[in-house]
Design a protein around this motif. Structure first.
Motif, PDB file in Angstrom:
ATOM      1  N   MET A   1      -5.368   9.280  14.065  1.00 42.60           N
ATOM      2  CA  MET A   1      -6.299   8.479  13.300  1.00 42.60           C
ATOM      3  C   MET A   1      -6.308   8.978  11.839  1.00 42.60           C
ATOM      4  SD  MET A   1     -10.190   7.711  14.279  1.00 42.60           S
ATOM      5  CE  MET A   1     -10.544   6.005  14.173  1.00 42.60           C
ATOM      6  N   ARG A   2      -6.299   8.044  10.914  1.00 41.61           N
ATOM      7  CA  ARG A   2      -6.283   8.392   9.490  1.00 41.61           C
ATOM      8  C   ARG A   2      -7.693   8.686   8.988  1.00 41.61           C
ATOM      9  NH1 ARG A   2      -3.049   3.952   6.407  1.00 41.61           N
ATOM     10  NH2 ARG A   2      -5.000   2.946   6.833  1.00 41.61           N
ATOM     11  N   THR A   3      -7.752   9.630   8.063  1.00 48.00           N
ATOM     12  CA  THR A   3      -9.039   9.981   7.470  1.00 48.00           C
ATOM     13  C   THR A   3      -9.401   8.980   6.381  1.00 48.00           C
ATOM     14  OG1 THR A   3      -8.091  11.353   5.723  1.00 48.00           O
ATOM     15  CG2 THR A   3      -8.553  12.435   7.863  1.00 48.00           C
ATOM     16  N   GLU A   4     -10.649   9.021   5.951  1.00 46.59           N
ATOM     17  CA  GLU A   4     -11.084   8.156   4.849  1.00 46.59           C
ATOM     18  C   GLU A   4     -10.311   8.472   3.580  1.00 46.59           C
ATOM     19  OE1 GLU A   4     -15.239   7.492   4.070  1.00 46.59           O
ATOM     20  OE2 GLU A   4     -15.718   7.634   6.210  1.00 46.59           O
ATOM     21  N   GLU A   5     -10.028   9.766   3.363  1.00 43.69           N
ATOM     22  CA  GLU A   5      -9.261  10.148   2.172  1.00 43.69           C
ATOM     23  C   GLU A   5      -7.843   9.580   2.217  1.00 43.69           C
ATOM     24  OE1 GLU A   5      -7.923  14.046  -0.431  1.00 43.69           O
ATOM     25  OE2 GLU A   5      -9.068  14.343   1.403  1.00 43.69           O
ATOM     26  N   GLU A   6      -7.201   9.619   3.376  1.00 44.62           N
ATOM     27  CA  GLU A   6      -5.852   9.051   3.512  1.00 44.62           C
ATOM     28  C   GLU A   6      -5.870   7.547   3.258  1.00 44.62           C
ATOM     29  OE1 GLU A   6      -3.770  12.032   6.750  1.00 44.62           O
ATOM     30  OE2 GLU A   6      -5.177  10.490   7.460  1.00 44.62           O
TER      31      GLU A   6
ATOM     32  N   GLU B   1      -3.943   5.611   0.233  1.00 45.57           N
ATOM     33  CA  GLU B   1      -3.047   4.474   0.467  1.00 45.57           C
ATOM     34  C   GLU B   1      -3.493   3.265  -0.354  1.00 45.57           C
ATOM     35  OE1 GLU B   1      -1.760   1.491   4.043  1.00 45.57           O
ATOM     36  OE2 GLU B   1      -2.018   3.605   4.561  1.00 45.57           O
ATOM     37  N   LYS B   2      -4.776   3.017  -0.406  1.00 39.68           N
ATOM     38  CA  LYS B   2      -5.308   1.900  -1.196  1.00 39.68           C
ATOM     39  C   LYS B   2      -4.988   2.102  -2.685  1.00 39.68           C
ATOM     40  CE  LYS B   2      -9.556  -0.643  -2.156  1.00 39.68           C
ATOM     41  NZ  LYS B   2     -10.991  -0.761  -1.890  1.00 39.68           N
ATOM     42  N   ALA B   3      -5.160   3.324  -3.185  1.00 40.39           N
ATOM     43  CA  ALA B   3      -4.865   3.614  -4.592  1.00 40.39           C
ATOM     44  C   ALA B   3      -3.381   3.404  -4.899  1.00 40.39           C
ATOM     45  CB  ALA B   3      -5.283   5.046  -4.933  1.00 40.39           C
TER      46      ALA B   3
ATOM     47  N   THR C   1       4.114  -4.079   1.388  1.00 44.24           N
ATOM     48  CA  THR C   1       4.308  -2.659   1.112  1.00 44.24           C
ATOM     49  C   THR C   1       4.169  -1.833   2.389  1.00 44.24           C
ATOM     50  OG1 THR C   1       1.977  -2.372   0.549  1.00 44.24           O
ATOM     51  CG2 THR C   1       3.496  -2.739  -1.277  1.00 44.24           C
ATOM     52  N   GLU C   2       4.805  -0.695   2.364  1.00 43.47           N
ATOM     53  CA  GLU C   2       4.693   0.324   3.410  1.00 43.47           C
ATOM     54  C   GLU C   2       4.445   1.630   2.671  1.00 43.47           C
ATOM     55  OE1 GLU C   2       4.759   1.696   7.333  1.00 43.47           O
ATOM     56  OE2 GLU C   2       5.106  -0.388   6.741  1.00 43.47           O
ATOM     57  N   VAL C   3       3.386   2.343   3.018  1.00 45.68           N
ATOM     58  CA  VAL C   3       3.003   3.577   2.314  1.00 45.68           C
ATOM     59  C   VAL C   3       2.817   4.693   3.335  1.00 45.68           C
ATOM     60  CG1 VAL C   3       1.264   4.670   0.840  1.00 45.68           C
ATOM     61  CG2 VAL C   3       1.847   2.267   0.484  1.00 45.68           C
ATOM     62  N   ARG C   4       3.344   5.869   3.015  1.00 42.66           N
ATOM     63  CA  ARG C   4       3.142   7.069   3.833  1.00 42.66           C
ATOM     64  C   ARG C   4       2.657   8.193   2.921  1.00 42.66           C
ATOM     65  NH1 ARG C   4       3.145   4.100   7.655  1.00 42.66           N
ATOM     66  NH2 ARG C   4       4.818   3.862   9.133  1.00 42.66           N
ATOM     67  N   VAL C   5       1.536   8.804   3.298  1.00 44.77           N
ATOM     68  CA  VAL C   5       0.921   9.861   2.486  1.00 44.77           C
ATOM     69  C   VAL C   5       0.854  11.143   3.302  1.00 44.77           C
ATOM     70  CG1 VAL C   5      -1.171  10.565   1.262  1.00 44.77           C
ATOM     71  CG2 VAL C   5      -0.484   8.156   1.248  1.00 44.77           C
TER      72      VAL C   5
END
Length: 146
Positions: A1-6, A10-12, A84-88
């Motif tokens: 599960m992704r955190t709010e920060e992640e 991704e949104k940024a 888009t596809e984003v990985r952080v």
């Protein structure tokens, strides 16, 4: 599960990509927003256009080349993000963006851009970017085409 920060990161990044593509639009009497375009890159970030053989280009050289084309050959240019596809991971990220461009109101092309990003002082910046154009042999993947 992704955190709010992640999810916020991704949104940024998605917002940065949308801004980048939006800055690269012009038409007679309306120039591209080169200053905003340039601000999203780290100093010295390399660009690798689709042309072969591979030739690294600086952001400034890219802007100069497109600025000249806008005066002579490409009188209008509109680029939009298809998907888009984003990985952080922490302060580093990769992003892929499917895009469509329309040159001179009639020439439509599509491609994929790959971005390497880093986060510094709370801001995401592009550390490097490369792209390639769609062809009969290589199509924009469905997950990046909207």
């Amino acid at each position: 599960m992704r955190t709010e920060e992640e999810m916020a990161d991704e949104k940024a990044i998605r917002k940065l990509i949308e801004r980048q593509f939006g800055c690269l639009s012009w038409s007679p009497g309306v120039s591209a927003d080169w200053n905003t375009f340039q601000l999203d890159f780290l100093s010295g970030a390399p660009l690798y256009p689709a042309i072969r053989p591979v030739k690294q280009q600086s952001v400034n050289a890219f802007i100069e080349r497109l600025s000249e084309l806008a005066k002579t050959k490409i009188l209008s240019f509109h680029e939009k993000v298809l998907g888009t596809e984003v990985r952080v991971f922490g302060n580093v990220a990769i992003a892929m963006a499917g895009c469509e461009t329309v040159e001179n109101e009639t020439e439509v092309s599509r491609g994929v851009e790959m971005l390497l990003l880093v986060k510094d002082a709370g801001q995401w910046k592009i550390a490097g970017q490369a792209w390639d154009s769609e062809s009969d042999e290589v199509k924009v993947p469905s997950y990046l085409s909207g």
